[in-house]
Scaffold this active site. Structure first.
Site, PDB file in Angstrom:
ATOM      1  N   GLU A 117      13.150 -18.139   3.156  1.00 28.34           N
ATOM      2  CA  GLU A 117      12.005 -17.755   3.991  1.00 28.34           C
ATOM      3  C   GLU A 117      12.265 -16.445   4.735  1.00 28.34           C
ATOM      4  O   GLU A 117      11.446 -15.999   5.527  1.00 28.34           O
ATOM      5  CB  GLU A 117      11.681 -18.866   4.993  1.00 28.34           C
ATOM      6  CG  GLU A 117      10.990 -20.061   4.367  1.00 28.34           C
ATOM      7  CD  GLU A 117       9.759 -19.644   3.565  1.00 28.34           C
ATOM      8  OE1 GLU A 117       8.890 -18.953   4.120  1.00 28.34           O
ATOM      9  OE2 GLU A 117       9.690 -20.001   2.379  1.00 28.34           O
ATOM     10  N   ARG A 157      19.424   9.023  -7.102  1.00 22.87           N
ATOM     11  CA  ARG A 157      19.024  10.105  -8.022  1.00 22.87           C
ATOM     12  C   ARG A 157      18.687  11.397  -7.278  1.00 22.87           C
ATOM     13  O   ARG A 157      18.606  12.455  -7.877  1.00 22.87           O
ATOM     14  CB  ARG A 157      17.879   9.655  -8.951  1.00 22.87           C
ATOM     15  CG  ARG A 157      16.561   9.461  -8.294  1.00 22.87           C
ATOM     16  CD  ARG A 157      15.579   8.801  -9.233  1.00 22.87           C
ATOM     17  NE  ARG A 157      15.139   9.685 -10.308  1.00 22.87           N
ATOM     18  CZ  ARG A 157      14.270  10.673 -10.156  1.00 22.87           C
ATOM     19  NH1 ARG A 157      13.769  10.947  -8.966  1.00 22.87           N
ATOM     20  NH2 ARG A 157      13.901  11.405 -11.181  1.00 22.87           N
ATOM     21  N   ASP A 203       9.233  16.116  -9.927  1.00 25.21           N
ATOM     22  CA  ASP A 203       8.724  14.749 -10.048  1.00 25.21           C
ATOM     23  C   ASP A 203       7.451  14.510  -9.247  1.00 25.21           C
ATOM     24  O   ASP A 203       7.174  15.217  -8.278  1.00 25.21           O
ATOM     25  CB  ASP A 203       9.774  13.746  -9.533  1.00 25.21           C
ATOM     26  CG  ASP A 203      10.891  13.548 -10.529  1.00 25.21           C
ATOM     27  OD1 ASP A 203      10.664  13.745 -11.729  1.00 25.21           O
ATOM     28  OD2 ASP A 203      11.999  13.208 -10.078  1.00 25.21           O
TER      29      ASP A 203
END
Ligand code: SAM
Length: 245
Positions: free
Chosen positions: A113, A151, A166
């Site tokens: 939980e 990265r 990107d």
């Protein structure tokens, strides 16, 4: 950079951390990633890490003691302790960049939980969600954050694949990419990409990035960092002009 991932299920990390770019980044010493078993920090013969929630209700909650003990042992002056948490701030490329500039991340994976609220209030520096849905644990989110951050570290991607182009880097999506063959099932690669004219190709790519962003994620254009030329192109798109094919 060092990344410590604290989890009850270390076995979940073996494959993803060893393969491809993450594996190579570690082998080249560009990043050190350690997977820390939370159970090692639990007291007693049974090394219990979770317990029933006060006030009733189903499920189990991660106890605070092992998490506090573990973080206390790992934490240094430049550490940032992050709880993976569906209630945290939503992960973005901007947050990945911010984290990639740090020296040491400690990622805490919740389970069941979730974690005792005192962990969120008094132990962590930040809480990050990877999206508005609930997973069974923080391990996949920790891998997502680790991958996106690593990265971006200098040297991890070769120059050719540098992250500057990107999607999300300048608030836009990246335009379409093609590889060989020039024609596949009758669908041809856009002629401009075969032209060898680098200035024209660069112009086409800028136009395509704006076009796909406008088509797929128009919300990004409200905050994108656009040059006057790009603003003019967007205006033309709004008026119904299609970009050069
Ligand atoms: N009961 C919690 C709630 O409703 O907010 C959800 C707990 S979830 C089943 C168990 C653990 O998975 C969380 O403590 C967290 O570490 C991780 N988790 C689940 N979904 C996540 C998400 N979208 N982003 C980050 N972590 C997530």
């Amino acid at each position: 950079m060092k990344i410590d991932i604290v989890t009850l299920f270390p076995g979940l990390f073996a494959g993803p951390l060893q393969e491809s770019i993450l594996g190579r980044a570690q082998a080249r010493g560009l990043v050190e990633i350690r997977v820390v078993n939370l159970r090692d920090w639990a007291e007693g013969r049974h090394r219990v890490t979770d317990d029933y929630p006060f006030g009733g209700g189903g499920g189990m909650v991660l106890k605070p003691e092992p998490l506090f003990a573990c973080v206390q042992a790992l934490r240094g002056p430049n550490s940032r302790v992050i709880l993976l948490d569906p209630q945290g701030r939503r992960f973005t490329q901007e947050i990945a960049k911010e984290l990639s500039r740090g020296d040491h991340l400690i990622l805490l994976c919740g389970r069941y939980e979730g974690v005792d609220e005192r962990v969120r209030q008094h132990l962590v520096d930040d809480a990050i969600s990877i999206g508005d849905y609930v997973l069974t644990g923080g391990e996949l989110p920790a891998l997502v954050v680790t991958d996106a951050v690593v990265r971006l570290r200098p040297g991890v991607l070769g120059d050719e694949a540098a992250p500057g182009k990107d999607s999300f880097e300048r608030g836009l999506l990246e335009g379409p990419q093609y590889t060989r063959p020039e024609e596949f099932r009758g669908w041809r690669v856009p002629e401009v990409l075969l032209s060898g004219d680098h200035a024209r190709i660069a112009r086409w790519r800028r136009g395509q990035a704006l076009w796909v962003t406008w088509q797929r994620r128009p919300d990004l254009l409200e905050t994108a960092d656009l040059s006057p030329e790009e603003q003019k192109l967007i205006e033309e798109l709004r008026q119904g002009t299609q970009p050069d094919a």
